[in-house]
Design an enzyme around this catalytic site. Structure first.
Site, short mmCIF file in Angstrom:
data_model
loop_
_atom_site.label_atom_id
_atom_site.label_comp_id
_atom_site.label_asym_id
_atom_site.label_seq_id
_atom_site.Cartn_x
_atom_site.Cartn_y
_atom_site.Cartn_z
N LYS A 1 33.94 52.33 12.29
CA LYS A 1 34.46 51.22 11.47
C LYS A 1 33.33 50.40 10.85
CE LYS A 1 37.77 47.37 11.98
NZ LYS A 1 38.75 46.81 12.93
N ASN B 1 45.27 47.41 14.51
CA ASN B 1 45.84 46.42 15.45
C ASN B 1 45.81 45.11 14.69
OD1 ASN B 1 45.61 47.24 18.71
ND2 ASN B 1 44.22 48.38 17.41
N GLU C 1 35.39 41.28 17.41
CA GLU C 1 34.86 42.61 17.05
C GLU C 1 33.38 42.55 16.69
OE1 GLU C 1 37.07 45.69 14.94
OE2 GLU C 1 38.70 44.25 14.77
N GLU D 1 44.41 52.43 15.88
CA GLU D 1 43.05 51.98 16.25
C GLU D 1 43.03 51.66 17.75
OE1 GLU D 1 42.24 47.94 15.07
OE2 GLU D 1 40.15 48.38 14.62
N ASN E 1 33.47 51.07 16.96
CA ASN E 1 34.92 51.24 16.91
C ASN E 1 35.13 52.53 16.12
OD1 ASN E 1 37.68 51.01 16.49
ND2 ASN E 1 37.60 48.83 15.98
N CYS F 1 41.65 49.80 10.43
CA CYS F 1 42.22 48.47 10.35
C CYS F 1 41.71 47.63 9.19
CB CYS F 1 42.05 47.74 11.68
SG CYS F 1 43.18 46.35 11.78
#
Ligand code: CDT
Length: 320
Positions: A124, A199, A143, A47, A107, A174
């Site tokens: 994402k 991550n 995020e 990611e 993302n 993730c």
């Protein structure tokens, strides 16, 4: 057709704030070169593999955070990696912070054919963390501040890797890997290979409960192994690992088969390649038995899963 797809997890060590894009690209080129040398058909990167995990830093405005976003496809510098992959005849999956022409921030993961074309995009959906600075947190995870929830659903694409195999490919990023709903969305499209970049910090981010680091590894393995077993697929789950900006990420990239077994596992916190042969016929074993969805699923009893987000405990308490 061989039915064997050879996949590579291209784990990456940390990307420091001071590293240039050229430094990162040079590392990716080396990983693609190595994966091709070892016979991989697909190379999967972590990611946000082009930047540090910048959501740990607070920026007041999106304009400041925009320094980490790429506005073009392929992102800056990536053409060299795509060119090498095309020359070697391998597919690539990479992920980056995407800013669209109409100013949306995602993302994003991108799957590229061996001819250098994007064949699947995923944005994402399960964005962890928070949108505002939280002073008590040992580490920010912003995020929810910098990204919008992905708007593409959980797409699966059927791909014919000529002369090798035809397979159904999907992606998660993730935190998505922790949600059974995300896996099932892919499983219901008969996904054969799920590519995951992540991550994940070693540090416990929840200040209210001290969680020992070994649980991070356990939980990551648990969800990917269960996801593969319950959805009849392989997964390549690839970390950005090691100490980035003073914060350790636990690494532990793995490749998992449809029986939930780990068939390759990273042993460093650096750039490291894992390569495994995936016999796609294994995806059909439980599709014909335990997890024959058509025969055994009972969606009429699953309404709550789509109608409800939070908890609703039973209204009445029974004294026993
Ligand atoms: N990048 C990412 O999604 N990381 C999360 C950690 C979130 S902790 C607030 C993960 O699930 O690994």
């Amino acid at each position: 057709m061989s039915h064997i797809l050879t996949v590579a997890a291209a784990q990456m060590g940390p990307i420091q704030r001071t590293d240039s894009r050229d430094d990162v690209i040079a590392r990716m080129l080396k990983l693609v070169e190595g994966a091709a040398h070892r016979g991989a058909h697909i190379v999967v990167f972590p990611e946000l593999c082009l930047t540090p995990f910048f959501p740990r830093w607070y920026y007041e405005t999106m304009e400041e955070a925009d320094q980490w976003f790429d506005t073009q496809w392929p992102p800056a510098g990536m053409q060299a990696v795509l060119d090498l992959a095309r020359q070697k005849g391998v597919m690539l999956q990479f992920s980056y912070a995407e800013k669209t022409p109409d100013n949306h921030h995602f993302n994003t993961a991108s799957l590229v054919s061996r001819h250098g074309e994007e064949v699947l995009k995923y944005r994402k959906i399960h964005l962890p963390g928070h949108a505002e600075y939280i002073a008590e947190r040992p580490l920010q995870h912003l995020e929810k501040r910098y990204f919008e929830v992905g708007n593409l659903g959980f797409p699966v694409r059927r791909l014919d890797f000529e002369g090798v195999a035809t397979f159904n490919a999907g992606m998660l990023l993730c935190n998505d890997r922790r949600w059974p709903e995300a896996w099932r969305e892919l499983g219901l499209q008969e996904v054969d290979l799920v590519m995951i970049g992540y991550n994940t910090p070693v540090a416990n981010l929840d200040v209210k409960h001290e969680q020992p680091p070994h649980l991070k590894v356990l939980h990551s393995n648990l969800v990917v192994q269960a996801g593969c077993y319950q959805n009849n697929c392989f997964a390549v789950s690839v970390a950005k690992a090691g100490v980035e900006d003073g914060h350790a990420m636990f690494g532990n990239s793995i490749i998992v088969n449809p029986f939930g077994e780990i068939i390759a596992q990273a042993s460093t916190w650096s750039d490291e390649l894992l390569v495994a042969d995936c016999d796609l016929r294994l995806c059909h074993v439980n599709r014909a038995s335990t997890f024959n969805f058509s025969a055994h699923r009972r969606p009429e009893y699953y309404r709550r899963i789509v109608d409800q987000t939070g908890w609703k405990r039973p209204e009445h308490t029974l004294t026993v």
